[in-house]
Enzyme design. Sequence first.
Site, PDB file in Angstrom:
ATOM      1  N   CYS A  27      24.545  32.192  51.277  1.00 52.61           N
ATOM      2  CA  CYS A  27      24.290  31.592  49.683  1.00 52.61           C
ATOM      3  C   CYS A  27      24.339  30.376  49.075  1.00 52.61           C
ATOM      4  O   CYS A  27      24.906  29.548  49.368  1.00 52.61           O
ATOM      5  CB  CYS A  27      24.330  33.011  48.242  1.00 52.61           C
ATOM      6  SG  CYS A  27      24.348  34.465  48.686  1.00 52.61           S
ATOM      7  N   GLY A  54      20.244  29.942  51.527  1.00 55.83           N
ATOM      8  CA  GLY A  54      19.848  30.890  51.603  1.00 55.83           C
ATOM      9  C   GLY A  54      18.610  31.321  51.540  1.00 55.83           C
ATOM     10  O   GLY A  54      18.245  30.170  50.478  1.00 55.83           O
ATOM     11  N   ASN A 128      28.643  33.445  45.826  1.00 55.07           N
ATOM     12  CA  ASN A 128      28.028  32.650  47.037  1.00 55.07           C
ATOM     13  C   ASN A 128      29.371  33.065  47.977  1.00 55.07           C
ATOM     14  O   ASN A 128      30.737  33.381  47.216  1.00 55.07           O
ATOM     15  CB  ASN A 128      28.388  31.432  47.129  1.00 55.07           C
ATOM     16  CG  ASN A 128      28.634  30.943  48.754  1.00 55.07           C
ATOM     17  OD1 ASN A 128      28.445  31.794  49.733  1.00 55.07           O
ATOM     18  ND2 ASN A 128      28.632  29.618  47.918  1.00 55.07           N
ATOM     19  N   GLY A 129      29.351  34.105  48.837  1.00 58.73           N
ATOM     20  CA  GLY A 129      31.038  34.313  49.809  1.00 58.73           C
ATOM     21  C   GLY A 129      30.762  35.908  50.362  1.00 58.73           C
ATOM     22  O   GLY A 129      29.785  36.682  50.758  1.00 58.73           O
ATOM     23  N   CYS A 260      36.609  26.709  53.604  1.00 52.84           N
ATOM     24  CA  CYS A 260      35.900  26.791  54.695  1.00 52.84           C
ATOM     25  C   CYS A 260      35.367  25.272  55.487  1.00 52.84           C
ATOM     26  O   CYS A 260      34.905  24.980  55.270  1.00 52.84           O
ATOM     27  CB  CYS A 260      34.491  27.513  54.648  1.00 52.84           C
ATOM     28  SG  CYS A 260      33.416  27.188  56.703  1.00 52.84           S
ATOM     29  N   TYR A 266      28.564  22.343  59.867  1.00 53.52           N
ATOM     30  CA  TYR A 266      27.460  22.106  59.930  1.00 53.52           C
ATOM     31  C   TYR A 266      26.319  23.158  58.655  1.00 53.52           C
ATOM     32  O   TYR A 266      25.470  23.103  58.421  1.00 53.52           O
ATOM     33  CB  TYR A 266      26.697  23.619  60.855  1.00 53.52           C
ATOM     34  CG  TYR A 266      25.601  25.211  60.289  1.00 53.52           C
ATOM     35  CD1 TYR A 266      24.680  24.536  61.598  1.00 53.52           C
ATOM     36  CD2 TYR A 266      25.543  25.334  59.182  1.00 53.52           C
ATOM     37  CE1 TYR A 266      23.720  25.180  61.240  1.00 53.52           C
ATOM     38  CE2 TYR A 266      24.750  26.810  59.622  1.00 53.52           C
ATOM     39  CZ  TYR A 266      23.139  26.050  60.868  1.00 53.52           C
ATOM     40  OH  TYR A 266      22.203  26.685  60.805  1.00 53.52           O
ATOM     41  N   ASP A 369      25.472  18.773  69.774  1.00 51.72           N
ATOM     42  CA  ASP A 369      25.327  20.266  68.841  1.00 51.72           C
ATOM     43  C   ASP A 369      25.817  20.393  67.611  1.00 51.72           C
ATOM     44  O   ASP A 369      27.643  20.224  67.907  1.00 51.72           O
ATOM     45  CB  ASP A 369      24.773  21.333  69.492  1.00 51.72           C
ATOM     46  CG  ASP A 369      24.001  22.461  68.308  1.00 51.72           C
ATOM     47  OD1 ASP A 369      23.794  21.777  67.152  1.00 51.72           O
ATOM     48  OD2 ASP A 369      23.320  23.203  69.470  1.00 51.72           O
ATOM     49  N   ASP A 370      26.275  21.208  66.686  1.00 48.17           N
ATOM     50  CA  ASP A 370      27.772  21.165  66.248  1.00 48.17           C
ATOM     51  C   ASP A 370      28.030  22.697  66.637  1.00 48.17           C
ATOM     52  O   ASP A 370      29.773  22.644  65.734  1.00 48.17           O
ATOM     53  CB  ASP A 370      26.566  21.710  64.473  1.00 48.17           C
ATOM     54  CG  ASP A 370      25.836  23.036  64.250  1.00 48.17           C
ATOM     55  OD1 ASP A 370      25.752  24.337  64.024  1.00 48.17           O
ATOM     56  OD2 ASP A 370      24.552  22.411  63.906  1.00 48.17           O
ATOM     57  N   CYS A 406      33.839  36.109  61.282  1.00 42.95           N
ATOM     58  CA  CYS A 406      34.021  35.331  59.678  1.00 42.95           C
ATOM     59  C   CYS A 406      33.908  36.448  58.474  1.00 42.95           C
ATOM     60  O   CYS A 406      32.988  36.577  59.090  1.00 42.95           O
ATOM     61  CB  CYS A 406      32.545  34.407  59.318  1.00 42.95           C
ATOM     62  SG  CYS A 406      32.993  33.272  57.173  1.00 42.95           S
ATOM     63  N   CYS A 457      40.311  26.870  55.264  1.00 42.61           N
ATOM     64  CA  CYS A 457      40.502  28.060  56.485  1.00 42.61           C
ATOM     65  C   CYS A 457      39.657  27.515  57.961  1.00 42.61           C
ATOM     66  O   CYS A 457      39.194  26.884  57.768  1.00 42.61           O
ATOM     67  CB  CYS A 457      39.060  29.343  55.517  1.00 42.61           C
ATOM     68  SG  CYS A 457      38.912  30.120  56.654  1.00 42.61           S
ATOM     69  N   CYS A 460      36.993  31.247  62.568  1.00 43.72           N
ATOM     70  CA  CYS A 460      36.546  31.327  62.802  1.00 43.72           C
ATOM     71  C   CYS A 460      37.175  30.416  64.994  1.00 43.72           C
ATOM     72  O   CYS A 460      36.328  30.419  66.494  1.00 43.72           O
ATOM     73  CB  CYS A 460      35.094  31.056  62.836  1.00 43.72           C
ATOM     74  SG  CYS A 460      34.935  29.621  62.006  1.00 43.72           S
TER      75      CYS A 460
END
Length: 482
Positions: A27, A54, A128-129, A260, A266, A369-370, A406, A457, A460
């Site tokens: 979001c 989003g 958002n989250g 994050c 990305y 690529d990311d 995630c 963080c 992932c």
Amino acid sequence: MRDRPGASEAGVTIDLIVGSESPKEACGLFGVWAPHEEVARLTFFGLFSLQHRGQESAGMAVSDGEQILVYRDLGLVSQVFHERTLATLQGDLCIGHTRYSTTGSTTWDNAQPAFKTHGTKGLAIGHNGNLVNTAELAEEVGRRGPATTDSDLVATLLARHLDDGLEAAGLRVLPRLSGAFCFVMMDERTVFAARDPHGIRPLSLGRLPGGGICVASETCALDVVGAQFIRDVEPGELVSIDERGIRSLRFAESPRPALCLFEFVYLSRADSRMFGRSVHEVRREMGRRLAAEAPVDADMVIPVPDTGNSAAQGFAQAAGIPYGEGLMKNRYIGRTFIEPSPALRQRGVKLKLNPLPDAIRGKRLVVVDDSIVRGTTTRQIVQVLRESGARQVHLRIVSPPIRWPCFYGIDMSTRGELIAAGSGVEEIRGFVGADSLAYLSLDGLVSATEAPASAFCRACFDGQYPVPVGESEPSKFALERL
Ligand code: SF4
């Protein structure tokens, strides 16, 4: 089954194009307090620049000091709002939201801002989250309405404590939330912004030339409305914005900041700034570091657009290999509600990415690529490039392998769907069909940001979750099953 290594090749070219396995954001938020300005119009442009965060629904809440009016719908910002709509949204303060669902389905009821009343008082909130103690909160809230989001639960809890105002309600409710959250909130007179104690998702404050104050998920939204960046909302901070200025309250101490890391890889727009650094510059540095870590002899470096662009430039510069375009992206696709028919799919409707055979033919390509999530899209990209005449395809990924899901608001598949959770680099290379494959190391990625690893963080990539998440895999439909 098509997502697993060794799955059928059928329909590969077509899927590339319509499907996407990229991580999805959770979001975009925007808020503004600016009497004498067109706050809804400012919010429209703020949201428009946060569209990448989003694309399922968009909404705003506006107040003239007496009454909150909410307008929201499914669709892109430009599909939901029109001149006629904006003309009805007059006031001194406004908050807005663009949604990608990480909890709850894509329905009108789940579009935000959520709106609740308590007696004569109202509140609106955008989130958002993703919370990780949703089940516990849902049990307390009990009765379920049509909305099935963690954000709606928070709105309900806040409304129950609204007697002493939204600021007091926030100070009571926010400490009880666990997970990743940035909120923009408002009552009839004041805009509020809050960020979880780890600051997992970004949120920044800016000042408009006329003295109004904005809050936005990314600094690119501040730039777009002509606001000067003031500072980030601090982890654990609740900010109130009205005619008394900006007031800062702390609802929780921050155990450690944990922005994050994927925001740099990305999620964020390249023209946003985080930790004082341009995301574009950080991505270029990621590409330079990857070129040093995993050099390759090749004729041309191409990005997978758009998020690979900056890193591919950095890679090309450091490697001394020409940079070029080999894949064209439809920049306007967003979220289309009209899917191609099976017949059009069979003809290979290339909605998202289309190769440039004249640029590719006969070349040894480095493709930057990311990230790789499930591997299917990457495999399709490699195949399309080969079909277009590429002599060799060397994949360079500017993040480490994603091995863990995630839980904090990025929809990037369950652990079982993540190709790197069960496969090594050589196995993944075989699955995607590249001549070589290399990932940027976690150290290389963190160093490119010039911030310490402890500021992020990185769960992932390394499985170290800053907020405990329990045993279960994330489920965006958890509240629909309760
Ligand atoms: S797990 Fe990954 S995507 Fe999720 S917040 Fe942490 S770094 Fe970001």
